[in-house]
Design an enzyme around this catalytic site. Structure first.
Site, PDB file in Angstrom:
ATOM      1  N   GLU A 160       0.884  -1.169  -0.024  1.00 28.66           N
ATOM      2  CA  GLU A 160      -0.107  -0.102  -0.035  1.00 28.66           C
ATOM      3  C   GLU A 160       0.751   1.284  -0.104  1.00 28.66           C
ATOM      4  O   GLU A 160       0.501   2.076  -0.828  1.00 28.66           O
ATOM      5  CB  GLU A 160      -0.858  -0.046   1.126  1.00 28.66           C
ATOM      6  CG  GLU A 160      -2.044  -1.007   1.104  1.00 28.66           C
ATOM      7  CD  GLU A 160      -2.947  -0.521   0.022  1.00 28.66           C
ATOM      8  OE1 GLU A 160      -3.072   0.605  -0.466  1.00 28.66           O
ATOM      9  OE2 GLU A 160      -3.945  -1.266  -0.255  1.00 28.66           O
ATOM     10  N   GLU A 216       2.286   1.813  -3.381  1.00 25.17           N
ATOM     11  CA  GLU A 216       1.329   1.929  -4.598  1.00 25.17           C
ATOM     12  C   GLU A 216       0.952   3.360  -4.242  1.00 25.17           C
ATOM     13  O   GLU A 216       1.049   4.206  -5.324  1.00 25.17           O
ATOM     14  CB  GLU A 216       0.087   1.231  -4.251  1.00 25.17           C
ATOM     15  CG  GLU A 216       0.132  -0.145  -4.717  1.00 25.17           C
ATOM     16  CD  GLU A 216      -0.899  -0.946  -4.844  1.00 25.17           C
ATOM     17  OE1 GLU A 216      -1.153  -2.113  -5.160  1.00 25.17           O
ATOM     18  OE2 GLU A 216      -2.055  -0.387  -4.124  1.00 25.17           O
ATOM     19  N   GLU A 217       0.712   3.955  -3.074  1.00 27.34           N
ATOM     20  CA  GLU A 217       0.161   5.272  -3.001  1.00 27.34           C
ATOM     21  C   GLU A 217       1.413   6.206  -2.708  1.00 27.34           C
ATOM     22  O   GLU A 217       1.151   7.530  -3.305  1.00 27.34           O
ATOM     23  CB  GLU A 217      -0.456   5.400  -1.545  1.00 27.34           C
ATOM     24  CG  GLU A 217      -1.500   4.581  -1.475  1.00 27.34           C
ATOM     25  CD  GLU A 217      -2.544   4.943   0.012  1.00 27.34           C
ATOM     26  OE1 GLU A 217      -3.619   4.390  -0.099  1.00 27.34           O
ATOM     27  OE2 GLU A 217      -2.090   5.532   0.696  1.00 27.34           O
TER      28      GLU A 217
END
Length: 372
Positions: A243, A246-247
């Protein structure tokens, strides 16, 4: 990953069939549901209908006393299932031909009908009646039907025989039926979803923060920690690292689970487990996720903490507190230890406070050596 939208997909004949009222449900009352990542409470007058990923189609209805935790049975399914078919040459009372129904069974007294080939609904109904009659005589208790989306035309026939919806995935629907005239002991479906939040701080005491393009914080200029949902089959530590990458484009190393929060009726009436993780940054140049992230920056921890949103939001305040306490070596979280099951060859992670365990073990060893 930004918080998922609660808008329902507008899907097709299958969804319309799923919404039809159930008929012919067994007269015995279903037990109340228990309170995954997801707890579902089911009506006392109807069988439970929660959702799970990749459990029942592996092959078993379970006996009384068996419970489901997360998406794993607490009793190990038999690895050897007998594939067979109900071969009936008789003609059903309504005159329709009876054809064999493919199924698998296991030592827990359950049968799973696994439909893969098209069948005329009337023939399917007659064949199902015949099979249920035979299984009832044999003492079979739980009967499951796994219907791929391409065979949605058979749903009504199953429901009219007393089957109820247990769970659905993108490609199939699982229905359940209890043959004895008793309260059923079939397990509920997955009850929780699992989310992660990441506390990442660099040597300058700047925390990695994002502003989301969607959700309740959209357009408010609020900085928050990267968060997201763990994917099916993904471990918490792997999901947290993914996560963040990805962010923000930042590579990280997972350190510990610092804390977790449980809440109920979060998404689609399911419960939610949210794990707060601390990660060590391995890179520092940010590349934001264009589809979901409005902005991503390293923010001085004091500036982050001074936001009115942080002051009012108890969860974020606690994440900040435990993250700083861990960074200052005053707090011990739970680190993943790879373990192997005694029943299978699968590896899993056991999260534990390794620091205090080592302390306790060292103290115990010292006492033994000193003869205490």
């Amino acid at each position: 990953m930004a918080s998922p939208s609660l808008s329902l997909p507008t899907r097709t004949p299958l969804l319309r069939l799923l919404c039809r009222p159930r008929r012919g449900i067994l007269p015995s009352a279903a037990p109340p549901g228990r309170g995954f990542c997801y707890t579902t409470l089911s009506s006392a007058a109807a069988p439970p209908r929660p959702t799970s990923r990749g459990v029942l189609f592996l092959g078993a209805a379970v006996t009384a006393g068996t419970r489901q935790r997360g998406a794993v049975w607490s009793k190990t399914m038999s690895s050897s299932v007998n594939s067979t078919a109900v071969a009936e040459s008789a003609t059903a009372k309504n005159g329709a031909n009876v054809e064999p129904l493919p199924f698998v069974n296991d030592k827990h007294g359950g049968v799973i009908i696994e439909m893969t080939a098209p069948m005329d609904p009337q023939v399917f109904s007659a064949s199902l009646k015949s099979a249920l009659s035979k299984w009832r005589e044999q003492g079979i208790r739980g009967v499951w039907i796994k219907l791929p989306i391409g065979l949605a035309n058979l749903i009504q026939s199953a429901v009219e025989e007393g089957f109820w919806y247990h769970h659905a995935e993108e490609t199939y629907l699982m229905l359940a039926y209890w043959l004895p005239n008793t309260t059923h002991t079939l397990p509920v479906n997955a009850t929780h979803r699992v989310g992660v939040g990441a506390f990442v701080m660099n040597d300058k005491r700047e925390v990695l923060a994002v502003q989301e393009k969607s959700g309740v914080l959209r357009g408010l200029g609020v900085w928050k920690f990267p968060t997201g949902v763990v994917e099916p089959g993904e471990d918490i530590n792997i999901g947290a690292v993914r996560e963040v990458k990805e962010e923000t484009g930042i590579d990280t190393e997972f350190i510990e689970v610092l804390a977790f929060r449980q809440s109920h009726k979060a998404y689609f009436e399911k419960s939610d487990l949210f794990f707060v993780c601390i990660l060590r940054p391995l890179s520092f140049d940010i590349t934001k996720q264009e589809s979901e992230i409005e902005d991503a920056q390293w923010i001085p921890v004091e500036e982050f903490a001074a936001q009115p949103f942080v002051q009012k939001h108890e969860l974020v305040k606690y994440i900040l507190e435990v993250g700083l306490a861990k960074s200052d070596k005053e707090y011990a979280g739970f680190s993943p230890i790879s373990i192997k099951s005694a029943f299978t060859d699968k590896q899993s992670f056991f999260y534990m406070n390794r620091r205090d365990l080592d302390k306790a073990s060292g103290s115990s060893n010292a006492q033994q050596k000193s003869g205490l």
